[in-house]
Design a protein around this motif. Sequence first.
Motif, mmCIF file in Angstrom:
data_model
loop_
_atom_site.group_PDB
_atom_site.id
_atom_site.type_symbol
_atom_site.label_atom_id
_atom_site.label_comp_id
_atom_site.label_asym_id
_atom_site.label_seq_id
_atom_site.Cartn_x
_atom_site.Cartn_y
_atom_site.Cartn_z
ATOM 1 N N ARG A 125 0.845 -1.201 0.000
ATOM 2 C CA ARG A 125 0.000 0.000 0.000
ATOM 3 C C ARG A 125 0.873 1.242 0.000
ATOM 4 O O ARG A 125 1.814 1.361 0.783
ATOM 5 C CB ARG A 125 -0.920 0.018 1.219
ATOM 6 C CG ARG A 125 -1.875 1.204 1.246
ATOM 7 C CD ARG A 125 -2.860 1.072 2.403
ATOM 8 N NE ARG A 125 -3.863 2.127 2.381
ATOM 9 C CZ ARG A 125 -3.763 3.279 3.025
ATOM 10 N NH1 ARG A 125 -2.692 3.530 3.765
ATOM 11 N NH2 ARG A 125 -4.712 4.185 2.948
ATOM 12 N N LEU A 126 0.541 2.190 -0.865
ATOM 13 C CA LEU A 126 1.234 3.473 -0.939
ATOM 14 C C LEU A 126 0.273 4.597 -0.586
ATOM 15 O O LEU A 126 -0.884 4.608 -1.018
ATOM 16 C CB LEU A 126 1.793 3.731 -2.346
ATOM 17 C CG LEU A 126 2.803 2.748 -2.923
ATOM 18 C CD1 LEU A 126 3.350 3.291 -4.243
ATOM 19 C CD2 LEU A 126 3.928 2.458 -1.958
ATOM 20 N N SER A 127 0.754 5.544 0.193
ATOM 21 C CA SER A 127 -0.051 6.711 0.533
ATOM 22 C C SER A 127 0.881 7.883 0.785
ATOM 23 O O SER A 127 2.089 7.717 0.974
ATOM 24 C CB SER A 127 -0.924 6.439 1.762
ATOM 25 O OG SER A 127 -0.118 6.117 2.879
ATOM 26 N N THR B 203 -3.395 10.001 1.990
ATOM 27 C CA THR B 203 -3.956 10.080 0.651
ATOM 28 C C THR B 203 -3.418 8.921 -0.176
ATOM 29 O O THR B 203 -2.191 8.773 -0.305
ATOM 30 C CB THR B 203 -3.574 11.406 -0.024
ATOM 31 O OG1 THR B 203 -4.011 12.497 0.793
ATOM 32 C CG2 THR B 203 -4.184 11.502 -1.405
ATOM 33 N N PRO B 204 -4.278 8.073 -0.741
ATOM 34 C CA PRO B 204 -3.790 6.957 -1.547
ATOM 35 C C PRO B 204 -2.969 7.443 -2.728
ATOM 36 O O PRO B 204 -3.243 8.494 -3.315
ATOM 37 C CB PRO B 204 -5.077 6.264 -2.002
ATOM 38 C CG PRO B 204 -6.112 6.679 -1.013
ATOM 39 C CD PRO B 204 -5.736 8.077 -0.598
ATOM 40 N N VAL B 205 -1.963 6.678 -3.084
ATOM 41 C CA VAL B 205 -1.072 7.027 -4.190
ATOM 42 C C VAL B 205 -1.394 6.161 -5.399
ATOM 43 O O VAL B 205 -1.432 4.925 -5.298
ATOM 44 C CB VAL B 205 0.405 6.840 -3.785
ATOM 45 C CG1 VAL B 205 1.316 6.880 -5.010
ATOM 46 C CG2 VAL B 205 0.811 7.918 -2.790
ATOM 47 N N VAL B 206 -1.625 6.797 -6.521
ATOM 48 C CA VAL B 206 -1.831 6.082 -7.779
ATOM 49 C C VAL B 206 -0.713 6.478 -8.740
ATOM 50 O O VAL B 206 -0.023 7.469 -8.539
ATOM 51 C CB VAL B 206 -3.206 6.416 -8.390
ATOM 52 C CG1 VAL B 206 -4.321 6.032 -7.444
ATOM 53 C CG2 VAL B 206 -3.307 7.904 -8.717
ATOM 54 N N HIS C 116 -1.711 -1.843 -9.694
ATOM 55 C CA HIS C 116 -2.605 -1.042 -8.847
ATOM 56 C C HIS C 116 -4.019 -1.597 -8.890
ATOM 57 O O HIS C 116 -4.594 -1.808 -9.960
ATOM 58 C CB HIS C 116 -2.601 0.416 -9.308
ATOM 59 C CG HIS C 116 -3.335 1.329 -8.365
ATOM 60 N ND1 HIS C 116 -4.328 2.185 -8.781
ATOM 61 C CD2 HIS C 116 -3.231 1.499 -7.020
ATOM 62 C CE1 HIS C 116 -4.791 2.858 -7.738
ATOM 63 N NE2 HIS C 116 -4.147 2.451 -6.660
ATOM 64 N N ASN D 143 -7.319 2.558 -4.588
ATOM 65 C CA ASN D 143 -7.142 3.035 -3.214
ATOM 66 C C ASN D 143 -5.707 2.871 -2.704
ATOM 67 O O ASN D 143 -5.480 2.654 -1.514
ATOM 68 C CB ASN D 143 -8.115 2.318 -2.278
ATOM 69 C CG ASN D 143 -8.333 3.077 -0.979
ATOM 70 O OD1 ASN D 143 -8.314 4.306 -0.965
ATOM 71 N ND2 ASN D 143 -8.520 2.362 0.116
ATOM 72 N N GLY D 144 -4.763 2.979 -3.619
ATOM 73 C CA GLY D 144 -3.357 2.897 -3.221
ATOM 74 C C GLY D 144 -2.851 1.499 -2.965
ATOM 75 O O GLY D 144 -1.716 1.325 -2.486
ATOM 76 N N TYR E 149 -1.466 -2.025 -4.256
ATOM 77 C CA TYR E 149 -0.804 -2.680 -5.383
ATOM 78 C C TYR E 149 -0.617 -4.155 -5.019
ATOM 79 O O TYR E 149 -0.193 -4.470 -3.903
ATOM 80 C CB TYR E 149 0.549 -2.030 -5.671
ATOM 81 C CG TYR E 149 0.442 -0.585 -6.112
ATOM 82 C CD1 TYR E 149 0.608 -0.217 -7.448
ATOM 83 C CD2 TYR E 149 0.155 0.424 -5.192
ATOM 84 C CE1 TYR E 149 0.512 1.108 -7.851
ATOM 85 C CE2 TYR E 149 0.038 1.750 -5.584
ATOM 86 C CZ TYR E 149 0.213 2.089 -6.920
ATOM 87 O OH TYR E 149 0.109 3.410 -7.319
ATOM 88 N N TYR F 262 7.987 6.504 -8.190
ATOM 89 C CA TYR F 262 6.833 7.401 -8.070
ATOM 90 C C TYR F 262 7.301 8.841 -8.168
ATOM 91 O O TYR F 262 8.288 9.235 -7.532
ATOM 92 C CB TYR F 262 6.101 7.188 -6.739
ATOM 93 C CG TYR F 262 4.963 8.154 -6.530
ATOM 94 C CD1 TYR F 262 3.827 8.092 -7.334
ATOM 95 C CD2 TYR F 262 5.023 9.130 -5.537
ATOM 96 C CE1 TYR F 262 2.787 8.988 -7.146
ATOM 97 C CE2 TYR F 262 3.985 10.020 -5.352
ATOM 98 C CZ TYR F 262 2.868 9.956 -6.168
ATOM 99 O OH TYR F 262 1.836 10.844 -6.001
#
Length: 290
Positions: free
Chosen positions: A63-65, A77-80, A99, A102-103, A105, A124
């Motif tokens: 998960r990335l945020s 904040t979720p990262v796309v 992905h 909601n962030g 992967y 990123y």
Amino acid sequence: MKILKVPYTGNIKRIFKLISLVPLFFGCEDTVDVDVPESEPRLAIEASLDWEKGTQGNEQQIRLSMTTPYFDNDQSTPVVGASIQVINVDTEELFVFGHQGNGIYATDEFVPRLNNSYRLEVTYDNEIYLAEERLHSVVDIDELAQSRENGFDDDLLELNIYFTDPEDEVNFYIIWCQSNSDLFPFLFDFDDEFVNGNQIHFTYEKSDDPDNGQFPFEPGETAWVRLLGVSERYHDYMGLLISQSGTGGNPFGAVPATLRGNIVNTTDQDHYALGYFRVAQVATGLYTFE
């Protein structure tokens, strides 16, 4: 074989804590504006690749945020738009995480191999983040049992966790416990420096602490236990994080320092990410109190 007892009870430190600020003065009607310094948003990488015993371990997610200011309603904040891959350094196998929204992967093609090293690569916003960890094995949980006499309060139920540490090895563990009445899991760091080759008896007793959402075990309550075999560096990182979590709730306490994990921004080292890349084998168990 000796059985070594390691009791944990009382005010157990948690990785997550709800912090409530109580008004310090009553009858004061003046408005005081306080400037709270805001740090720049940072990428937070939640990358824990756990291989539960008895499963293939092929399904994994990261998960990335982005962090947000403390008083914002949104905690992250979720990262796309990121690119994530994990490489087995020993076999050169490549696993791409796509992905899912909601962030999150994910991949369903991961292949866990004990004692192999894995490298995380996250790209990123034109920056590259790298981390590397080795997949450590873990022993089985020998037994889960209940009692009332091993903790500090004979009136309280406690959970007893038994596992046997391998001989002639240096091992580091994270013990993860959560019951169906807990808001968050409780975590404990443990190593075999003084107990190598012995059966470990770990006692977990919860005292009554409503302010922190902690309540004693009750009959019918189910506890989930996860025993992780981890690296020394991750063990030390978690030990510091668990220790820092005990400072919550005191407005005059020292502000915990930002803990930096093993993830390095190779493009700009000052713009580091938060989080830790972990690869671990996990033994699990469930116990329902009678």
